[in-house]
Scaffold this motif. Structure first.
Motif, PDB file in Angstrom:
ATOM      1  N   GLY A  61      79.171  -0.692  -7.616  1.00  0.00           N
ATOM      2  CA  GLY A  61      78.817  -0.110  -8.905  1.00  0.00           C
ATOM      3  C   GLY A  61      77.523  -0.703  -9.437  1.00  0.00           C
ATOM      4  N   SER A  79      75.075   7.855  -8.347  1.00  0.00           N
ATOM      5  CA  SER A  79      76.286   7.144  -7.928  1.00  0.00           C
ATOM      6  C   SER A  79      76.604   7.338  -6.455  1.00  0.00           C
ATOM      7  CB  SER A  79      77.480   7.594  -8.786  1.00  0.00           C
ATOM      8  OG  SER A  79      77.736   8.972  -8.613  1.00  0.00           O
ATOM      9  N   ARG A  83      76.981   4.150  -4.224  1.00  0.00           N
ATOM     10  CA  ARG A  83      78.239   3.796  -3.550  1.00  0.00           C
ATOM     11  C   ARG A  83      77.999   3.491  -2.068  1.00  0.00           C
ATOM     12  NH1 ARG A  83      81.692   2.105  -7.242  1.00  0.00           N
ATOM     13  NH2 ARG A  83      81.928   3.592  -8.942  1.00  0.00           N
ATOM     14  N   ASP A 113      84.606  -1.728  -7.014  1.00  0.00           N
ATOM     15  CA  ASP A 113      83.812  -1.840  -8.243  1.00  0.00           C
ATOM     16  C   ASP A 113      83.704  -0.424  -8.796  1.00  0.00           C
ATOM     17  OD1 ASP A 113      82.034  -2.452 -10.252  1.00  0.00           O
ATOM     18  OD2 ASP A 113      80.407  -3.066  -8.929  1.00  0.00           O
ATOM     19  N   ASP A 114      84.776   0.053  -9.417  1.00  0.00           N
ATOM     20  CA  ASP A 114      84.910   1.491  -9.676  1.00  0.00           C
ATOM     21  C   ASP A 114      84.055   2.018 -10.825  1.00  0.00           C
ATOM     22  OD1 ASP A 114      86.541   0.141 -11.465  1.00  0.00           O
ATOM     23  OD2 ASP A 114      88.394   1.091 -10.797  1.00  0.00           O
ATOM     24  N   TYR A 115      84.275   1.545 -12.032  1.00  0.00           N
ATOM     25  CA  TYR A 115      83.510   2.072 -13.168  1.00  0.00           C
ATOM     26  C   TYR A 115      83.663   1.131 -14.351  1.00  0.00           C
ATOM     27  CZ  TYR A 115      88.110   3.676 -14.765  1.00  0.00           C
ATOM     28  OH  TYR A 115      89.431   3.726 -15.147  1.00  0.00           O
ATOM     29  N   TYR A 116      82.763   1.236 -15.315  1.00  0.00           N
ATOM     30  CA  TYR A 116      82.842   0.367 -16.488  1.00  0.00           C
ATOM     31  C   TYR A 116      83.994   0.801 -17.381  1.00  0.00           C
ATOM     32  CZ  TYR A 116      81.870  -2.169 -20.728  1.00  0.00           C
ATOM     33  OH  TYR A 116      82.000  -2.987 -21.815  1.00  0.00           O
ATOM     34  N   ASN A 117      84.853  -0.138 -17.717  1.00  0.00           N
ATOM     35  CA  ASN A 117      85.910   0.083 -18.699  1.00  0.00           C
ATOM     36  C   ASN A 117      86.400  -1.279 -19.168  1.00  0.00           C
ATOM     37  OD1 ASN A 117      88.944  -0.348 -17.414  1.00  0.00           O
ATOM     38  ND2 ASN A 117      87.390   0.040 -15.847  1.00  0.00           N
ATOM     39  N   ASN A 128      94.513  -0.727  -9.113  1.00  0.00           N
ATOM     40  CA  ASN A 128      93.121  -0.516  -8.709  1.00  0.00           C
ATOM     41  C   ASN A 128      92.637  -1.539  -7.691  1.00  0.00           C
ATOM     42  OD1 ASN A 128      93.504   1.215 -10.878  1.00  0.00           O
ATOM     43  ND2 ASN A 128      91.440   0.941 -11.677  1.00  0.00           N
ATOM     44  N   HIS A 160      83.894  -6.434 -19.789  1.00  0.00           N
ATOM     45  CA  HIS A 160      84.223  -5.494 -18.727  1.00  0.00           C
ATOM     46  C   HIS A 160      85.600  -5.857 -18.166  1.00  0.00           C
ATOM     47  CE1 HIS A 160      83.937  -3.108 -15.155  1.00  0.00           C
ATOM     48  NE2 HIS A 160      82.608  -3.022 -15.113  1.00  0.00           N
TER      49      HIS A 160
END
Length: 292
Positions: A61, A79, A83, A113-117, A128, A160
């Motif tokens: 990510g 992306s 990736r 490292d999927d996404y910001y949350n 995950n 994060h």
């Protein structure tokens, strides 16, 4: 009297020297170590200690390299491109930063490292990330490394989810530790002088509680010295940040900022070990080019 061989004499001399501290850095992403690079640099380069780094995610990510797109010859904002290419690129960048820091060993856990949350629960619950693998691997690393300290990021609410989950993994690994002297865990964060940030614990996670008996330990990397005070350890932080070229947006914003490296002492370390951290930071301030 029979004289000892020169090799034996030299071995005896050098074995009498105290070894510097051994540190394991546990972070989610390449570039997270930019929160406390000078502390690590001084430990390895000046105190002759050891620093290893455990990277939890696969580094796939982080699509903010607008200027880096020209450097790498690909669209770093895309992306799909990221990736495919970022895992290798970002790990190479981290190792370039690690050369400056004096990192000895790297442990790659390669979790997505999927996404910001900001919701750490799916990672800690194994939805995950393969949390069982992380725990087994961290336990093995700690058992073999016999570290004095673990550096992670402060797991505050605004962090994060990957940062929070990685720091919790480190804290829980110390709770599982079987040896007589578990490593002391410190939560690090860069800050400006006069900062107002406070942290006591992350709600729902008692292991993140900060000891009220311990100060916030600080190293002032902006302190000037040498000719006309034009030198400071800020340059070390900038060297490390500059290594992370794929993150040109984030690094551009952070360059030559954050005068302090702050460290928070977790209560699970026990109050009796606070003097060990005080001694570490006294040694850091006296070593190399002394700072206040």
């Amino acid at each position: 009297m029979k004289s000892l061989p020169l090799f034996a004499l030299l071995t005896g001399m050098f074995s009498g020297f105290a070894q510097g501290p051994k540190v394991l850095i546990v972070t989610a992403h390449p570039d997270d170590e930019t929160m406390f690079p000078v502390t690590v640099f001084k430990i390895t380069r000046e105190l002759k200690g050891i620093a290893d780094l455990a990277l939890i995610t696969d580094a796939s990510g982080g699509f903010n390299g607008m200027v880096a797109s020209k450097y790498y010859g690909m669209n770093m904002l895309d992306s799909v491109v990221g990736r495919k290419n970022l895992p290798l690129i970002r790990k190479k960048e981290m190792m370039a930063a690690g050369e400056i820091l004096g990192i000895g060993n790297y442990f790659f856990f390669d979790q997505i490292d999927d996404y910001y949350n900001r919701n750490e629960k799916p990672y800690l619950q194994g939805k995950n990330w393969d949390i069982g693998y992380i725990e087994r691997r961290l336990d093995a690393v700690l058992a073999k490394g016999q570290y004095d300290f673990i550096f992670c990021l402060i797991p505050h609410e605004g962090q994060h989810a990957h940062h929070k989950a990685s720091s919790l993994c480190a804290l829980r690994a110390v709770q599982r530790y079987k040896g007589p002297n578990p490593p002391i865990v410190l939560g690090g964060q860069a800050a400006n002088k006069g900062y107002t940030f406070t942290f006591s614990a992350l709600e729902e996670y008692p292991e993140t509680a900060i000891s009220p008996a311990a100060p916030v330990f600080e190293f002032d990397r902006s302190f000037g010295f040498g000719e006309d005070n034009k030198h400071s350890y800020m340059i070390v932080a900038d060297w490390v940040k500059a290594a992370h070229k794929s993150q040109s947006g984030d690094m551009n914003q952070s360059m030559h900022r954050g005068e302090l490296e702050t460290f928070w002492y977790f209560a699970l370390n026990g109050e009796k070990r606070i003097p060990e951290v005080k001694q570490l930071f006294e040694n850091l301030k006296k070593s190399g080019f002394p700072t206040k």
